[in-house]
Design a protein around this motif. Structure first.
Motif, PDB file in Angstrom:
ATOM      1  N   LEU A  12      40.897  34.331  72.720  1.00  0.00           N
ATOM      2  CA  LEU A  12      40.677  35.212  71.582  1.00  0.00           C
ATOM      3  C   LEU A  12      40.128  36.528  72.104  1.00  0.00           C
ATOM      4  N   HIS A  13      40.617  37.642  71.552  1.00  0.00           N
ATOM      5  CA  HIS A  13      40.111  38.943  71.964  1.00  0.00           C
ATOM      6  C   HIS A  13      39.305  39.554  70.829  1.00  0.00           C
ATOM      7  N   THR A  14      38.034  39.809  71.070  1.00  0.00           N
ATOM      8  CA  THR A  14      37.198  40.521  70.118  1.00  0.00           C
ATOM      9  C   THR A  14      37.230  41.992  70.492  1.00  0.00           C
ATOM     10  N   GLN A  15      37.521  42.864  69.540  1.00  0.00           N
ATOM     11  CA  GLN A  15      37.701  44.278  69.847  1.00  0.00           C
ATOM     12  C   GLN A  15      36.357  44.982  70.022  1.00  0.00           C
ATOM     13  N   LEU A  16      35.629  44.511  71.013  1.00  0.00           N
ATOM     14  CA  LEU A  16      34.342  45.079  71.403  1.00  0.00           C
ATOM     15  C   LEU A  16      34.266  45.083  72.920  1.00  0.00           C
TER      16      LEU A  16
END
Length: 322
Positions: free
Chosen positions: A3-7
């Motif tokens: 999962l990629h968290t846009q942070l």
């Protein structure tokens, strides 16, 4: 699955563009001991891991650190791009020979001919590249995956130690706040990973301290590093386990191998910091969406939404022929 968290995993400080610092940081990204290498090495070791259920904490530790290294690639690559972005209009010291190189009708990208890596402008459009500081492409031959757990852990400890040593050298090469904010963070996280592999080796009965003592860099003398060490960032390891099934905490616990008086602990992931999109660079012929194309995309999207919201007409029932 990932999962990629846009942070971003760490905040990048604002400062002037610095193409020379950007090129030095390329070693920390695409060099033999850089973040691309650690990312690929640990992920391959975790994917190829063999063992029974009792071995799962070791696989999870490799998986967690490898996942964190993906975020380090993103962080250092973004930092390099930020150090390069707008450098043709660099506003450094008045005595600096590259001050405002585009002024007075000068060639906009003239800075590329005599400042650091010309490929940052010629190929990368003022962005990071998968190369080292000498411009050599990153190589998959850097990746070490022997299939033997002890050998892999020893090699990983050496890799993190060397990576931290090199980042301390890069720190000493520049005063740029943008560069140092990222370098300092990676120095501390390299130490956390050294602690992880040292602790894993101890659990296997390996007296790593006599075989491979962690090199003392006295990195705490750097103010940005000391600030992070005071927060204990060197003694926490993230699992990045969304389902909370990681068993890495069985290894990453107890007194820190760094002998700094801290206790090791695990957490799922850090809070993170916002990511911004860089502006267009017309001197690189690198615009965003063309205005006419953008208008077409928006009109098409509106039409599709309108059609999706409108009730569908009922089709007449077919009649059977006798």
């Amino acid at each position: 699955m990932y999962l990629h968290t846009q942070l971003l995993i760490n905040e990048i400080a604002a400062d002037e563009p610095d193409p020379a610092a950007a090129n030095a940081l390329q070693e920390g990204l695409g060099g033999q001991f850089g973040e691309m290498r650690t990312m690929m090495q640990y992920l391959f070791q975790s994917m190829n891991f063999r063992g029974d259920a009792a071995s799962k904490p070791y696989k999870d530790l490799l998986q967690g650190i490898g996942t964190e290294e993906i975020s380090h690639v993103e962080l250092i690559g973004t930092t390099i791009s930020q150090l390069l972005d707008g450098s043709p209009r660099y506003q450094g010291k008045k005595s600096d020979p590259v001050d405002q190189p585009g002024a007075g009708g000068a060639t906009p990208l003239k800075i590329a001919l005599d400042t650091s890596n010309i490929h940052h402008y010629l190929v990368g459009a003022q962005g990071a590249l998968p190369v080292d500081a000498a411009g050599n492409p990153w190589s998959g031959s850097y990746v070490y995956n022997s299939g033997n757990l002890v050998l892999d852990l020893l090699y990983n400890l050496m890799l993190e130690s060397t990576g931290r040593l090199q980042k301390c050298r890069i720190y000493e090469m520049t005063e740029n706040k943008t560069a140092r904010s990222t370098i300092a963070y990676l120095i501390v996280r390299d130490q956390a990973h050294e602690n992880a592999y040292a602790k894993a080796l101890e659990s296997l009965g390996v007296n790593w301290g006599k075989v491979l003592p962690i090199p003392k860099t006295n990195a705490e003398q750097f103010p940005e590093v000391k600030k992070l060490l005071d927060k204990g960032l060197q003694s926490i390891q993230y699992t990045f386990s969304a389902d909370n099934l990681s068993e890495a905490g069985k290894l990453y616990r107890g007194a820190s191998p760094s002998n700094d008086g801290t206790e090791l602990s695990t957490d799922v992931m850090p809070e993170g910091f916002p990511i911004t999109i860089s502006p267009e660079r017309k001197e690189e012929f690198a615009p965003g969406l063309d205005p006419e194309l953008l208008a077409l995309i928006q009109a098409t999207a509106e039409q599709e939404m309108k059609e999706a919201d409108s009730p569908k007409e009922a089709k007449p029932a077919a009649t059977k022929k006798k």
